[in-house]
Each structure stands twice: as structure tokens, then as C-alpha cells.
Scaffold this active site. Structure first.
Site, PDB file in Angstrom:
ATOM      1  N   GLU A 153       0.837  -1.212   0.000  1.00 19.80           N
ATOM      2  CA  GLU A 153       0.000   0.000   0.000  1.00 19.80           C
ATOM      3  C   GLU A 153       0.870   1.260   0.000  1.00 19.80           C
ATOM      4  O   GLU A 153       0.551   2.249  -0.662  1.00 19.80           O
ATOM      5  CB  GLU A 153      -0.967  -0.001   1.188  1.00 19.80           C
ATOM      6  CG  GLU A 153      -1.989  -1.149   1.186  1.00 19.80           C
ATOM      7  CD  GLU A 153      -2.785  -1.269  -0.107  1.00 19.80           C
ATOM      8  OE1 GLU A 153      -2.921  -0.277  -0.843  1.00 19.80           O
ATOM      9  OE2 GLU A 153      -3.244  -2.394  -0.407  1.00 19.80           O
ATOM     10  N   HIS A 156       2.035   2.048  -3.460  1.00 17.04           N
ATOM     11  CA  HIS A 156       1.030   2.836  -4.188  1.00 17.04           C
ATOM     12  C   HIS A 156       1.184   4.308  -3.816  1.00 17.04           C
ATOM     13  O   HIS A 156       1.257   5.184  -4.680  1.00 17.04           O
ATOM     14  CB  HIS A 156      -0.389   2.386  -3.826  1.00 17.04           C
ATOM     15  CG  HIS A 156      -0.831   1.120  -4.494  1.00 17.04           C
ATOM     16  ND1 HIS A 156      -0.616   0.862  -5.823  1.00 17.04           N
ATOM     17  CD2 HIS A 156      -1.514   0.043  -4.015  1.00 17.04           C
ATOM     18  CE1 HIS A 156      -1.136  -0.321  -6.130  1.00 17.04           C
ATOM     19  NE2 HIS A 156      -1.685  -0.839  -5.044  1.00 17.04           N
ATOM     20  N   HIS A 162      -0.014  -1.378 -10.177  1.00 12.75           N
ATOM     21  CA  HIS A 162       0.221  -2.823 -10.126  1.00 12.75           C
ATOM     22  C   HIS A 162       1.099  -3.278 -11.290  1.00 12.75           C
ATOM     23  O   HIS A 162       1.014  -2.740 -12.388  1.00 12.75           O
ATOM     24  CB  HIS A 162      -1.112  -3.575 -10.143  1.00 12.75           C
ATOM     25  CG  HIS A 162      -1.878  -3.391  -8.870  1.00 12.75           C
ATOM     26  ND1 HIS A 162      -3.181  -2.978  -8.828  1.00 12.75           N
ATOM     27  CD2 HIS A 162      -1.493  -3.538  -7.578  1.00 12.75           C
ATOM     28  CE1 HIS A 162      -3.577  -2.900  -7.562  1.00 12.75           C
ATOM     29  NE2 HIS A 162      -2.571  -3.223  -6.786  1.00 12.75           N
TER      30      HIS A 162
HETATM   31 ZN   LIG Z   1      -2.490  -2.693  -4.812  1.00 13.67          ZN
END
Ligand SMILES: [Zn+2]
Length: 701
Positions: A153, A156, A162
Site C-alpha cells: 500500500e 502505491h 500494479h
Molecule cells: Zn495494490
């Protein structure tokens, strides 16, 4: 009052959790199901972009490579009160992995314009990149408290999408569209290479950012099939950053060094990592690939590579009792003041040969360095590679000194060292070494209990590793009856057990160790109403150590899906048929008290609901009154009762804080001083109309 309320919340929370008990002996934190991020979010009915990404209105996918969307190298964060205790501890451990392997660091928020608020929302999710929204949310919900989930996370948040959405992914994986739940197909979109940058790094099946093969499936068949079939069970790993994850992160953020890594040496190069032979000793350490009395091969490669595989050897068979050989590291420069030295040691000499670890520390007063003994390793088992950790606390530049010492008794070999790693991290508290491992996997014999260990607070515990299932290995933490039980608090409050299956890659930066943590919640109860973490002599069952001594063992708490057998056999988890499980049990009660007094607890929420702070100001309660804490930047600040006024200057505000505890105390002081100064300043400005003096000197520390 707040703690009391929190306790009741946790009490009822745990009543709910415990109703899923499976066996009387142990409790599975995830119900025996290996739930990936996407399974958790799907189970909650969340409809996030690609399963765990929160998009804002203006986002396009090339934004991540724009400088604007990057964070500073040190990211301000707040751990909100809503987080589970275990999650808080795991988040701090995830930050340590960033500090070891990347140049990204984290610090408690002290009023910077943008920060990450980590809270317990529904599911595990984050936005991509720095959205410049002030308080940027990142949710670590129920069952998201796994270290690699948190790393994922935060990747990100740092700007990564991804892996399987890369423009070139169809060259590497096949998406089986008919197996995807209808309406979820958009989660498998790819991005044009004009708008998303893969930073010139090859497609990475091992990325912690890759979906698993079962993502968004409508049945039991995989939705992603890798074009190289060997990788079918590799995708979706949630252990640690892959090498390419690190390469990409380090490229995006122009990293050249990390905060806590210091040195790694496997002795494959002839320069032996700049290590030097000591003077005034009796003999030298030799760089060899095989010693006559053992070992037969090095530890790094285990003899698998021809023409390589070296280690350093002190031949104790050729010297008299009392003789020494000294090997010193190159000069090292600490930043944090605490270190963990880790290495493998093989003894083929006498049982009384020993290895002494010294630190040669240099300071202005002592330019030649002063030598301090840190640890004497005695009774080194013979005949196999043993893993050792030594805790150091050095603040000045230093060298690590290894001194082999010839003991009494016959020696046909000596001492060998290999795979040294030094980092400014905390050492694990205990090592559980399991030998002859492979034959235990999937066998009825594969039900193992560790020796008894003591936590730093004095709680006795044991780890249960269950290898007897067909596909997955389980791991559980048990409190057991111990010598200090009369002096300890029961039920056992907030001890976090971190269990790490060590990836024995020679270089600590390339290890992808598999780690799980559980925390003792003193309010948690079992079906029969007793406290789960009560004294084992009261609630535990009778068990016996191998020597026949009777003790009591409390119920286990952990997971039956710690790691699949497939992954367990991959990488370097098993080396020379040996496995090491690293154990740390530490008191995390201090994480109960919040870092940020503004987070809503019942009493505070009411007061704060009465006022609205402007310009990203945060409401906090002080002296039973709601006040706004206004954001402060390097050369600007907001002020006024609702943060409605902006001020700026060229002078810099420096708020240097180093620990969570000091942050809390300092924040109180800063806010009180700033409210006082702001009001005073305000009165001065409006009365005199002269704006010569700035606020900064009054803020400065
Ligand atoms: Zn993810």
C-alpha cells in the site's frame, strides 16, 4: 476515559473475532484462509480501482512519474487511533524495511503540508502518489496487518501501480477473461507506455505489486496464467520487496543509499570487502572455499557454484592454546547509533575455541580508536553453519573486529565466518534453528515446537510450526508457564510477537523473509469466558519438554497459512537443509497512546464537532477545549483560531524531533506556544501596523 472506551471497544471486537475458533489448541487469525489484499477488499464489497487503489477525480495514470506527485524522501505520517494495535507495530516494522532497502524514511507528522494518515478503514487501500491533499488516507483494515501488505500500500502511495497493468504485460502473462467475475474486467486494464513508466526494468513476476493468479476469479481456475509456467505460483507474493521493486523505487526517487544498511560481505571478492588482518596476533584469517576439517563449502553458495564460494577461516589446529587471529572491518560510519551484526559461523575446531567480537571506536579524543569487547561467543556447536546476531550501540566511526581464539582440547579444523551483514536495525531477540528440515514438509512428523524463550518483559513463550498439512505451513505463538509468572501482569497485555522465516540470501538487502506478527490483547476472551492471554498455569494445558519437564502451554495464536510449501522451498529459506526462524517479542503498550491527540475518540469527537478548521488545519483538544492546529510549511504557516490566515517568511522553521514520545510532548508545547504567540502577534500587528518582526524566531527550537 479514552483508554477505558478503547478497551471496551477492543473487548467486544475480540468477542466477535473469537467466535471463529477452530481447534482447542490454537486460534487462526485469518480463519485458515490465505486472504490477499484483493480477497479482503472483495469480501467487504469494496469497489476500488484495481481492487485497492483510491482514485481522485483529476488523476491520470502518467501522473506518477511527474515530480509533483512524489513525496519528499522523508514522509510524514500519523498512525491514527483507529488502527489495531498489531497493525501499528507491523506498520513500524514495514517502515524499517523501507529504511533498510530504500532511501525512503518516515517521520511522525509535525505539521507539514502533506502527510499520510494511516487508519483502520474498510479493507486495505491507498491512493497513488502524493495527491497534495494535506491529510492523505491509507487504510490498513482488518486482516491487512501483514508487513508486505503494508509495503504494497505504501508503494502505491509512493507512486506505483500494479505490475500486471504494465503496457507490455501481455508478453508475460495471459489474462483469462472468461474466468473473471463479470463487471470486474476493468481491473485488468493496461496502461499505454506513453503514459506509464516502467523505469526500464523488466517485467517482474516476483513483484510485491503483482496480482496473484486467483485475483477476481469467478470460479476456482486462475485468471492470470504466466507465459513462463514456472512463475505461476510465484506471482502474488506478499513477503517483501523484490529486487526489481527496489530498483524501480530507487530509480523513481533517485536513491543512492539507505538509512540503515551499512555493509554486507560474502567474501566472494578477493578484496574481502576491505577487511584487514590485525597486527599483534599469532596468525591470519584465510580466504578459502574449503577447510580440511570442515566446512566442505561456504555458506553463501553452499558449494553450488564452481570456482566461487569463499569464506574466512581461522585454522586453530595449527596454533597453540591462547593464540589469536584478528580480522577487522573497514571503517564504518553510523547514523542511528544502534546496529545489528549478523553472520554465520562454522566450528570445526575444538569445542572451547571461541570468537570474540570487539568494536574499535574512533573519536576526536581517540584518533587511534579504542577497542571494546562486545561479545564472547563460546560453546560454538561443531559441524554446521550457525547463525549469530550481535547487538551494537556505536555512535562514532568504528570497525568491527573478529578475533578467533584458540581454546584447549584437540582441534582438527578451526572457525569459519561467512555472509556478514551489518545494519542499523534491531536484532531479533531469539533464533530458532531447525535442522534436517526438508523431510518434515508435509509429513505427520512436521509438528514442531520451539525451545522455550523469554520475552524482554519476562514472559515465557514457545512457537509452534505446523508443517504437517499438504499445502501450507502454519505458525502459532503460545505463552507458556515460566519462572517470572508471579511478577508479571495477567492477562498478558500488548506483547507483539514477530515470527520471521529467514530468507538466507547472503545479502540482507536481497532477502525476502516471510514475517507475521501477532499481539496479545488482554481483553480477548475464549468461548468459555476465560481470558485468552491469561496465565498459562491457569488456562493452559499440560505439556512436556523433550527432557520430560512438565509445563503448561496456553493456546496458540497465529495462522495456518503462514507460507505455502511451494514458497517455503523457494529462494533461500532452506539452506543446507537448515531453517532459521527469528523471534522478537516486545512490549508495544506505548502504541496505545496516540501520536496525534486530534484523532477522534468519543470525548474529543464531540468537542471537535463544534468547530471547523480551515486550510487543512486539524482539530485537537487541549485543556478540554477544541483548538485548531494549523499546517506549517518551510516558509509559510496558517494562523488564527480556525487557521484562516496565511503568513510566510523567508526564514525557516526548524522543528527537530526524533521520537514519537517527544513528538507528542513537543506538539503540545508547540501548539500552546503558537496559539499564544499568534494571538500576541496578531494584536501587535493590528495595533502598530508594523510588520518587521516575524514569528519564526519564536517558533524556532
Ligand atoms: Zn495494490
Amino acid at each position: 476515559m479514552r483508554l477505558w472506551n478503547l478497551s471496551w471497544f477492543l473487548f467486544f471486537d475480540s468477542l466477535l473475532v473469537i467466535s471463529g475458533l477452530q481447534t482447542p489448541e490454537s486460534f487462526d487469525i485469518d480463519g485458515g484462509i490465505d486472504q490477499d489484499i484483493f480477497d479482503i477488499n472483495e469480501g467487504l464489497g469494496l469497489d476500488l480501482f484495481e481492487g485497492d487503489i483510491r482514485l481522485d477525480g483529476v488523476q491520470d495514470r502518467n501522473s506518477i512519474i511527474g515530480e509533483n506527485y512524489r513525496w519528499p524522501h522523508t514522509i510524514p505520517y500519523v498512525l491514527e487511533d483507529s488502527l489495531e494495535m498489531n497493525a501499528k507495530g507491523v506498520i513500524l516494522n514495514a517502515f524499517e524495511r523501507y529504511r533498510l532497502k530504500t532511501c525512503i524514511d518516515f517521520k511522525p507528522w509535525t505539521g507539514e503540508a502533506n502527510y499520510i494518515s494511516v487508519f483502520k478503514g474498510s479493507g486495505c487501500w491507498s491512493s497513488v502518489g502524493n495527491r497534495h491533499v494535506g491529510r492523505q488516507e491509507l487504510s490498513i483494515g482488518a486482516n491487512c496487518d501483514r508487513i508486505a501488505t503494508i509495503q504494497h500500500e505504501f508503494l502505491h502511495a509512493l507512486g506505483f501501480w500494479h505490475e500486471q497493468s504494465r503496457s507490455d504485460r501481455d508478453d508475460y502473462v495471459r489474462i483469462i477473461w472468461e474466468r473473471i467475475q463479470s463487471g470486474k474486467e476493468h481491473n485488468f486494464n493496461t496502461y499505454d507506455d506513453k503514459v506509464s513508466d516502467s523505469l526500464n526494468v523488466p517485467y517482474d513476476y516476483t513483484s510485491v505489486m503483482h496480482y496473484s493468479k486467483t485475483a477476481f476469479r469467478n470460479g476456482t481456475e486462475p485468471t492470470i496464467v504466466t507465459r513462463i509456467s514456472d512463475f505461476e505460483d510465484v506471482i502474488g507474493q506478499r513477503m517483501d520487496f523484490s529486487d526489481y521493486d527496489l530498483l524501480k523505487l530507487n530509480r523513481l526517487y533517485n536513491c543512492s543509499s539507505s538509512l540503515s544498511f551499512m555493509d554486507s560481505c560474502d567474501f566472494e571478492l578477493e578484496n574481502v570487502c576491505g577487511m584487514i588482518q590485525g597486527s599483534g596476533d599469532n596468525t591470519d584469517w584465510q580466504r578459502i572455499s574449503r577447510a580440511p576439517g570442515g566446512p566442505e563449502s561456504d555458506h553463501s553458495n553452499m558449494g553450488q557454484c564452481q570456482g566461487s564460494g569463499f569464506f574466512m577461516h581461522f585454522d586453530s589446529s595449527s596454533v597453540n592454546m591462547g593464540a589469536t587471529a584478528v580480522l577487522e572491518s573497514r571503517m564504518l560510519y553510523p547514523k542511528r547509533g544502534f546496529q545489528c551484526l549478523q553472520f554465520y559461523l562454522y566450528n570445526s575446531g575444538s569445542g572451547s575455541d571461541q570468537l570474540n567480537i570487539y568494536i574499535r571506536e574512533y573519536s576526536a579524543d581517540n584518533v587511534n580508536g579504542s577497542l571494546n569487547l562486545v561479545e564472547e561467543l563460546k560453546d560454538i556447536p561443531t559441524g554446521n553453519w550457525q547463525l549469530y546476531h550481535v547487538t551494537l550501540k556505536v555512535t562514532n566511526k568504528f570497525r568491527v573486529v573478529f578475533e578467533g581464539h584458540r581454546g584447549s582440547g584437540a582441534s582438527l579444523g578451526g572457525l569459519s565466518i561467512d555472509d556478514i551483514n551489518l545494519s542499523e536495525t534491531r536484532c531479533p531477540h531469539h533464533i530458532w534453528h531447525i535442522r534436517n528440515f526438508t523431510q518434515l514438509i508435509g509429513s505427520p512428523e512436521g509438528i514442531l515446537y520451539s525451545p522455550a524463550f523469554y520475552s524482554s518483559k519476562g514472559y515465557a513463550f514457545q512457537i509452534h510450526l505446523n508443517l504437517s498439512h499438504l499445502t501450507d505451513a502454519g505458525i502459532y505463538f503460545h505463552l507458556i508457564s515460566g519462572a517470572n509468572d508471579d511478577q508479571l501482569q495477567w492477562p498478558c497485555p500488548w506483547q507483539q510477537a514477530t515470527m520471521t522465516l529467514l530468507d538466507q540470501n547472503p545479502d540482507i538487502r536481497q532477502r525476502m523473509s516471510n514475517q507475521r506478527s501477532v499481539t496479545t490483547d488482554p481483553f480477548m476472551t475464549t468461548d468459555n469466558g476465560s481470558y485468552f492471554w491469561d496465565r498459562p498455569s491457569k488456562v493452559g494445558t499440560v505439556a512436556f519438554f523433550p527432557n520430560g519437564t512438565e509445563f503448561r502451554r496456553g493456546r496458540g495464536y497465529g495462522t495456518s497459512t503462514f507460507i505455502t510449501h511451494e514458497r517455503l522451498k523457494s529462494r533461500n529459506f532452506i539452506k543446507g537443509n537448515d531453517v532459521f526462524i527469528l523471534l522478537t517479542v516486545e512490549d508495544i503498550s506505548h502504541l496505545n497512546s496516540t501520536q496525534d491527540p486530534s484523532v477522534p475518540t468519543p470525548g474529543i469527537k464531540d468537542l471537535c464537532s463544534e468547530i471547523t478548521c480551515q486550510n487543512d488545519g486539524i482539530c485537537a483538544v487541549q485543556d478540554d477545549k477544541a483548538v485548531c492546529r494549523c499546517p506549517v510549511g518551510e516558509d509559510w504557516w496558517y494562523m488564527g483560531e480556525r487557521c484562516e490566515k496565511r503568513g510566510s517568511t523567508r526564514d525557516t522553521i526548524v522543528i527537530a524531533v526524533s521520537s514519537t514520545v517527544t513528538v507528542f510532548a513537543l506538539m503540545l508545547i508547540i501548539t500552546l506556544v503558537s496559539v499564544y504567540c499568534t494571538r500576541k502577534k496578531y494584536r501587535q500587528r493590528t495595533s502598530s501596523n508594523a510588520v518587521n518582526k516575524t514569528l519564526e524566531n519564536e517558533y524556532a527550537f
